[in-house]
Scaffold this motif. Sequence first.
Motif, PDB file in Angstrom:
ATOM      1  N   ASP A  64      -3.496   1.639   3.935  1.00  0.00           N
ATOM      2  CA  ASP A  64      -4.359   0.792   4.759  1.00  0.00           C
ATOM      3  C   ASP A  64      -5.837   1.021   4.462  1.00  0.00           C
ATOM      4  OD1 ASP A  64      -2.168  -0.293   5.925  1.00  0.00           O
ATOM      5  OD2 ASP A  64      -2.185   1.038   7.677  1.00  0.00           O
ATOM      6  N   VAL A  65      -6.187   2.272   4.149  1.00  0.00           N
ATOM      7  CA  VAL A  65      -7.592   2.577   3.864  1.00  0.00           C
ATOM      8  C   VAL A  65      -8.031   1.912   2.580  1.00  0.00           C
ATOM      9  CG1 VAL A  65      -9.247   4.418   3.393  1.00  0.00           C
ATOM     10  CG2 VAL A  65      -7.473   4.759   5.125  1.00  0.00           C
ATOM     11  N   TYR A  66      -7.209   2.020   1.526  1.00  0.00           N
ATOM     12  CA  TYR A  66      -7.578   1.438   0.238  1.00  0.00           C
ATOM     13  C   TYR A  66      -7.517  -0.088   0.278  1.00  0.00           C
ATOM     14  CZ  TYR A  66      -7.352   6.070  -1.906  1.00  0.00           C
ATOM     15  OH  TYR A  66      -7.586   7.377  -2.232  1.00  0.00           O
ATOM     16  N   GLN A  67      -6.544  -0.629   0.991  1.00  0.00           N
ATOM     17  CA  GLN A  67      -6.394  -2.078   1.049  1.00  0.00           C
ATOM     18  C   GLN A  67      -7.234  -2.728   2.145  1.00  0.00           C
ATOM     19  OE1 GLN A  67      -4.809  -3.721  -1.204  1.00  0.00           O
ATOM     20  NE2 GLN A  67      -3.990  -1.933  -2.264  1.00  0.00           N
ATOM     21  N   GLN A  68      -7.967  -1.891   2.912  1.00  0.00           N
ATOM     22  CA  GLN A  68      -8.849  -2.385   3.974  1.00  0.00           C
ATOM     23  C   GLN A  68      -8.085  -3.219   4.996  1.00  0.00           C
ATOM     24  OE1 GLN A  68     -12.333  -4.282   2.411  1.00  0.00           O
ATOM     25  NE2 GLN A  68     -12.794  -2.627   0.983  1.00  0.00           N
TER      26      GLN A  68
END
Length: 400
Positions: A64-68
Motif C-alpha cells: 500500500d505504501v509503494y502503490q499509494q
Amino acid sequence: RNEDRDQDYEQKQLSSSEGRERDRKDANSGAVQASGTIATTATTTQSGAKSPEHQFKNRPKDWDVYQQTLPRWQEPLKPRTIIITLFVVSIAFFLLGALVLEASSETNTVVLTYEGELTSSFGILFNLQSTTSAQKHKIDCSIGSYNEGGRNCTMNIVLDRSLKAPIYLNYLLTQFYQNYYSYTRGRSLSQLKGEGLQTDECENFVKDSGKTFYPCGAIARSMFNDSFSIMSPGISVRTDGIAWAADSDKYHNVQGYPGICGKSAICLNESYPDIPNILSEGVRNEHFMVWNRIAALPDFQKRWGRIDDDIPAGTNLTIRIDSNFPVSSFHGSKSLVLASNSWIGGRNIILGLSYVSIAALIFLTAVIFVIKQLVCPRRMGSIQLLEEYRDDLNITVASV
C-alpha cells in the motif's frame, strides 16, 4: 454528337474501374508485407524475450505504501472546523507568549555603561519604570580617539537581585556597523584556517614594511580589546568556552606560528599587547573568534566571559574596567552586561510580544469568521442540497 459523348463517358468509367482495381491490389500487397513484418517482429521478440523477473525488476512492490493506496481521512473544511481551529491556535500562542514573558522577567540583568550614551535597549526595556529586573549604572571611562591610549576605571555596585549561575559577561556596542560590505571583506579564510599567509581575500591591512599582517583585514585590526575583572572575593571570571564550537574547529594557526611573528608576519600581539595569551593562542584566541563572527545589526552584544557561581542579592561588586577600544569617533557607546539566563536563554521581551501579537491576530480572524457566519451564513455544498434545488433548476441528480 451524342454518340461521342457516350463514348467519353464509357472510357471514364473504364479508367475509374481499372484505378480501383489497381488500388485494391496495392492494399492487399501492403497488408501481406505488414503481416510478414509483424510475424518477423513477433518471432524476434519471442526468441529474445526476457524473463518476467528481469522485465519487472524496477516495478514497485505491491504494498500500500509503494502503490499509494493507504487509507486516508480528510475532514472537509467547514466554517465551524476552521473557527474552532483558529481559536485553539490563538489560545496556544497566548499561553506560549505568556510563558516566554514570564521566563524573560525572571532573568536578571545588570548594565554598566562606561562610555557614551546607551540608546539601544535590546529587549531590556530601560524606558519602562516598571521593569525591576534590569539594573542600570553609568560611569565616565571615556578614552577619546585611537591615539590617546587606554584608561583604567573601577565601579562599585550593590546587586538588587540575586544572579544565578551561569552568569554571562557580555560587552554591548552601539553604532558599530560590522555588517558593512568593505568591513566584511576584511578577512582571509585561508589564513584563519591555517592554510598559509595568502592575502587575496583582504582589501586592507595586507602588508606593512614587507611584512604580512596575520591575520589580515580590518576585522582583525579593529578587535574589541577592553578587559574586565571582578575584584570582589570569591568571584572569578572564566574566559574559556565563550566561542562557537564551529569556530573553534575551523580556526587554526599557520605552520611556523609563533616563530613567524616579528619576522615575516605582523601578528595580533603587536596590535593588542594587553590581551592575555594572545601571542601563544593567535587566531585560536576565543575573544578573537567571538569578535570575528559578524553581527547583523549596528547595536550588538558579544560574549566576553562567564561566572559559574551564584551571586546573592546585596552583594557589593567591585568591577575593574580596562578601557582601550575607542567609540567616540563613530558616536557609539560601550557597556558591560551581566545577565543570568532562563529556560528560553537570555532576556527576550520581543519574542514573547511576538507570540502574543500573532495570537491576537489569529483570535481577531476567528471573531471575524464567527460574525460573517452569523450574519451571512453559507451552507456547505452536498448532494442533499442539490436535491432541494432540483425542481427549481430542472435538473436530475444521479444517486450515488
